[in-house]
Design a protein around this motif. Structure first.
Motif, mmCIF file in Angstrom:
data_model
loop_
_atom_site.group_PDB
_atom_site.id
_atom_site.type_symbol
_atom_site.label_atom_id
_atom_site.label_comp_id
_atom_site.label_asym_id
_atom_site.label_seq_id
_atom_site.Cartn_x
_atom_site.Cartn_y
_atom_site.Cartn_z
ATOM 1 N N GLU A 49 51.861 26.817 42.159
ATOM 2 C CA GLU A 49 52.973 27.762 42.279
ATOM 3 C C GLU A 49 52.536 29.037 41.577
ATOM 4 O O GLU A 49 52.310 29.051 40.363
ATOM 5 N N VAL A 50 52.407 30.109 42.328
ATOM 6 C CA VAL A 50 51.772 31.325 41.833
ATOM 7 C C VAL A 50 52.725 32.110 40.925
ATOM 8 O O VAL A 50 53.864 32.391 41.298
ATOM 9 N N ALA A 51 52.225 32.453 39.751
ATOM 10 C CA ALA A 51 52.952 33.369 38.860
ATOM 11 C C ALA A 51 52.510 34.806 39.121
ATOM 12 O O ALA A 51 53.324 35.724 39.132
ATOM 13 N N ALA A 52 51.217 34.986 39.332
ATOM 14 C CA ALA A 52 50.683 36.328 39.565
ATOM 15 C C ALA A 52 49.371 36.230 40.325
ATOM 16 O O ALA A 52 48.669 35.219 40.284
ATOM 17 N N SER A 53 49.064 37.301 41.026
ATOM 18 C CA SER A 53 47.758 37.477 41.650
ATOM 19 C C SER A 53 47.254 38.844 41.224
ATOM 20 O O SER A 53 47.940 39.581 40.506
ATOM 21 N N ALA A 54 46.043 39.204 41.638
ATOM 22 C CA ALA A 54 45.475 40.495 41.275
ATOM 23 C C ALA A 54 44.914 41.179 42.510
ATOM 24 O O ALA A 54 44.557 40.526 43.488
ATOM 25 N N VAL A 55 44.850 42.495 42.450
ATOM 26 C CA VAL A 55 44.388 43.293 43.587
ATOM 27 C C VAL A 55 42.903 43.594 43.414
ATOM 28 O O VAL A 55 42.470 44.049 42.350
ATOM 29 N N ASN A 56 42.137 43.345 44.472
ATOM 30 C CA ASN A 56 40.703 43.608 44.471
ATOM 31 C C ASN A 56 40.326 44.476 45.671
ATOM 32 O O ASN A 56 41.048 44.530 46.663
ATOM 33 N N ARG A 57 39.173 45.144 45.577
ATOM 34 C CA ARG A 57 38.707 45.972 46.685
ATOM 35 C C ARG A 57 38.589 45.170 47.974
ATOM 36 O O ARG A 57 38.823 45.694 49.071
ATOM 37 N N ALA A 58 38.222 43.905 47.854
ATOM 38 C CA ALA A 58 38.107 43.069 49.044
ATOM 39 C C ALA A 58 39.438 42.932 49.768
ATOM 40 O O ALA A 58 39.481 42.822 51.005
ATOM 41 N N ASP A 59 40.539 42.952 49.021
ATOM 42 C CA ASP A 59 41.861 42.874 49.645
ATOM 43 C C ASP A 59 42.129 44.114 50.493
ATOM 44 O O ASP A 59 42.739 44.033 51.564
ATOM 45 N N VAL A 60 41.695 45.272 50.004
ATOM 46 C CA VAL A 60 41.858 46.513 50.762
ATOM 47 C C VAL A 60 41.057 46.447 52.060
ATOM 48 O O VAL A 60 41.543 46.800 53.136
ATOM 49 N N HIS B 104 46.220 34.958 54.168
ATOM 50 C CA HIS B 104 46.873 35.893 53.256
ATOM 51 C C HIS B 104 45.838 36.439 52.275
ATOM 52 O O HIS B 104 44.937 35.710 51.847
ATOM 53 N N PRO B 105 45.922 37.723 51.912
ATOM 54 C CA PRO B 105 44.965 38.255 50.941
ATOM 55 C C PRO B 105 45.186 37.674 49.557
ATOM 56 O O PRO B 105 46.181 37.002 49.288
ATOM 57 N N GLY B 106 44.246 37.970 48.667
ATOM 58 C CA GLY B 106 44.371 37.516 47.280
ATOM 59 C C GLY B 106 43.265 36.573 46.880
ATOM 60 O O GLY B 106 43.252 35.416 47.309
ATOM 61 N N LEU B 107 42.331 37.038 46.031
ATOM 62 C CA LEU B 107 41.145 36.270 45.671
ATOM 63 C C LEU B 107 41.244 35.606 44.303
ATOM 64 O O LEU B 107 40.271 35.019 43.839
ATOM 65 N N GLU B 108 42.408 35.682 43.682
ATOM 66 C CA GLU B 108 42.601 35.021 42.388
ATOM 67 C C GLU B 108 44.088 34.924 42.112
ATOM 68 O O GLU B 108 44.894 35.658 42.682
ATOM 69 N N CYS B 109 44.446 33.989 41.245
ATOM 70 C CA CYS B 109 45.859 33.842 40.893
ATOM 71 C C CYS B 109 45.977 33.109 39.574
ATOM 72 O O CYS B 109 45.009 32.550 39.048
ATOM 73 N N SER B 110 47.182 33.123 39.045
ATOM 74 C CA SER B 110 47.543 32.253 37.931
ATOM 75 C C SER B 110 48.858 31.581 38.287
ATOM 76 O O SER B 110 49.609 32.076 39.130
ATOM 77 N N GLY B 111 49.139 30.439 37.656
ATOM 78 C CA GLY B 111 50.382 29.747 37.941
ATOM 79 C C GLY B 111 50.383 28.341 37.382
ATOM 80 O O GLY B 111 49.625 28.028 36.447
ATOM 81 N N ARG B 112 51.237 27.492 37.971
ATOM 82 C CA ARG B 112 51.366 26.103 37.509
ATOM 83 C C ARG B 112 51.118 25.142 38.661
ATOM 84 O O ARG B 112 51.539 25.400 39.795
ATOM 85 N N ILE B 113 50.444 24.058 38.360
ATOM 86 C CA ILE B 113 50.191 23.037 39.372
ATOM 87 C C ILE B 113 51.502 22.324 39.694
ATOM 88 O O ILE B 113 52.207 21.856 38.791
ATOM 89 N N VAL B 114 51.832 22.239 40.995
ATOM 90 C CA VAL B 114 53.067 21.562 41.405
ATOM 91 C C VAL B 114 52.795 20.321 42.254
ATOM 92 O O VAL B 114 53.706 19.534 42.504
ATOM 93 N N VAL C 252 47.341 27.184 34.969
ATOM 94 C CA VAL C 252 45.970 27.413 35.409
ATOM 95 C C VAL C 252 45.802 28.838 35.947
ATOM 96 O O VAL C 252 46.776 29.533 36.236
ATOM 97 N N CYS C 253 44.562 29.230 36.085
ATOM 98 C CA CYS C 253 44.213 30.379 36.914
ATOM 99 C C CYS C 253 43.083 29.925 37.817
ATOM 100 O O CYS C 253 42.414 28.923 37.540
ATOM 101 N N ALA C 254 42.877 30.643 38.923
ATOM 102 C CA ALA C 254 41.987 30.105 39.941
ATOM 103 C C ALA C 254 41.269 31.192 40.712
ATOM 104 O O ALA C 254 41.827 32.270 40.976
ATOM 105 N N LEU C 255 40.046 30.889 41.094
ATOM 106 C CA LEU C 255 39.262 31.701 42.014
ATOM 107 C C LEU C 255 39.578 31.227 43.432
ATOM 108 O O LEU C 255 39.567 30.027 43.703
ATOM 109 N N LEU C 256 39.860 32.169 44.338
ATOM 110 C CA LEU C 256 40.307 31.819 45.687
ATOM 111 C C LEU C 256 39.442 32.486 46.744
ATOM 112 O O LEU C 256 38.866 33.546 46.518
ATOM 113 N N ALA C 257 39.399 31.878 47.924
ATOM 114 C CA ALA C 257 38.808 32.534 49.092
ATOM 115 C C ALA C 257 39.863 33.340 49.839
ATOM 116 O O ALA C 257 39.551 34.084 50.768
ATOM 117 N N GLY C 258 41.117 33.209 49.433
ATOM 118 C CA GLY C 258 42.249 33.901 50.034
ATOM 119 C C GLY C 258 43.528 33.195 49.639
ATOM 120 O O GLY C 258 43.507 32.090 49.088
#
Length: 325
Positions: free
Chosen positions: A33-44, A60-70, A85-91
């Protein structure tokens, strides 16, 4: 759930907060469950239609996030529902929920709040894998970071200093360079008014940089080779200055130098897991001790992702731009 969708490539207005199907945790994955994500050049680039997600990744865009495991998918061990947790994502980070391979999960480090942790995975994994795992930066060497005030740059400065390297940066304007100095940068070059090759030579007694972390690509290639020290290593991670340039192989041979170019998003799961494991081992203690920290410029509601994209494209920021659900 809701997520940012891109029905047609285009400007920031192409980012639409809409209702979409919930993801499901597959084999070896957890649902966050995502609390936040971050903006990267790849998203643009993805928004503009130039950088599609790899096969099987969320659209959906977004190459990283933080949140709680549900929820835990089949075969998952070592993590529990409720873990922060926080996580590295492919999207998929620009969403209320995202499925994450367990090899790309990191615990939120001590001393960092849950939202700010979203600023860490992509930049830390990028810097650690390129500057340290590939280019092998060592104590007392000189690291040149292009775009020192960016998310990548602010992390590279801190990690370079943490291992005992001398750090030089390029950035646009006195204000951004001042922020780089606050983070520990030793050599400050305003690329609008100064030649980074000349400034670096002057600062190093003519030796040059042992490692260069480059986001520009073609535009800076020849000058980066001039700026490299003997046995120097050039790590290219971005192509903001174009994709094609000639290489003077004689200069490369004379300096016994090396050029590497990598991307993180399309790497196989096992390679990403190895990078994440190395980051947890080597970088997370530095963050927990306070020697390294996320640098956050501003936070926006995820439904206003278009505003954050406009700021990123204007290059008016220092550090990371975050999106909260």
């Amino acid at each position: 759930m809701h997520a940012i969708t891109i029905e047609q490539p285009g400007g920031p207005e192409a980012l639409v907060w809409a209702e979409v199907p919930d993801p499901v945790a597959g084999e070896g994955e957890v649902l966050v469950e995502v609390a936040a994500s971050a903006v990267n050049r790849a998203d643009v680039l993805q928004r503009q239609g130039f950088y599609d997600p790899p096969p099987g990744a969320s659209r959906h865009p977004g190459l990283e996030c933080s949140g709680r495991i549900v929820a835990l998918g089949p075969g998952v061990s070592g993590w529990s529902v409720g873990d922060e947790v926080c996580a590295l994502l492919a999207g998929g980070g620009y969403a209320e929920r995202v499925a994450v391979p367990v090899g790309q999960l990191l615990p939120v480090p001590a001393g960092v709040d849950l939202v700010a942790a979203a600023a860490l995975p992509e930049v830390v994994c990028t810097v650690w894998s390129n500057v340290f795992m590939v280019a092998g930066l060592r104590p007392d060497e000189t690291l040149l970071v292009h775009g020192g005030s960016s998310g990548i740059g602010t992390m590279a400065i801190q990690l370079g200093k943490a291992v005992g390297a001398r750090v030089a940066v390029t950035a646009g304007g006195k204000e951004k360079l001042a922020r780089c100095a606050e983070l520990g940068a030793d050599v400050l070059v305003d690329y609008r008014e100064q030649d980074f090759v000349e400034e670096l030579r002057a600062a190093t007694g003519g030796a040059g940089a042992d490692v260069i972390l480059d986001i520009m690509g073609a535009k800076y290639l020849a000058r980066n080779l001039d700026a490299l020290a003997v046995n120097g290593r050039l790590a290219i991670i971005g192509l903001q200055g174009g994709v094609k340039a000639e290489v003077n192989l004689g200069a490369l041979l004379a300096k016994r130098a090396a050029i590497t170019a990598t991307s993180l998003r399309t790497r196989p799961l096992e390679e990403k897991a190895a990078i994440v494991a190395a980051v947890r081992e080597h970088v997370w203690p530095l963050i927990a001790s306070g020697r390294v920290r996320p640098v956050v410029h501003a936070t926006y509601p995820m439904s206003r992702a278009s505003e954050a994209h406009r700021v990123l494209e204007s290059s008016a920021h220092v550090g990371k731009l975050l999106l909260t659900t």
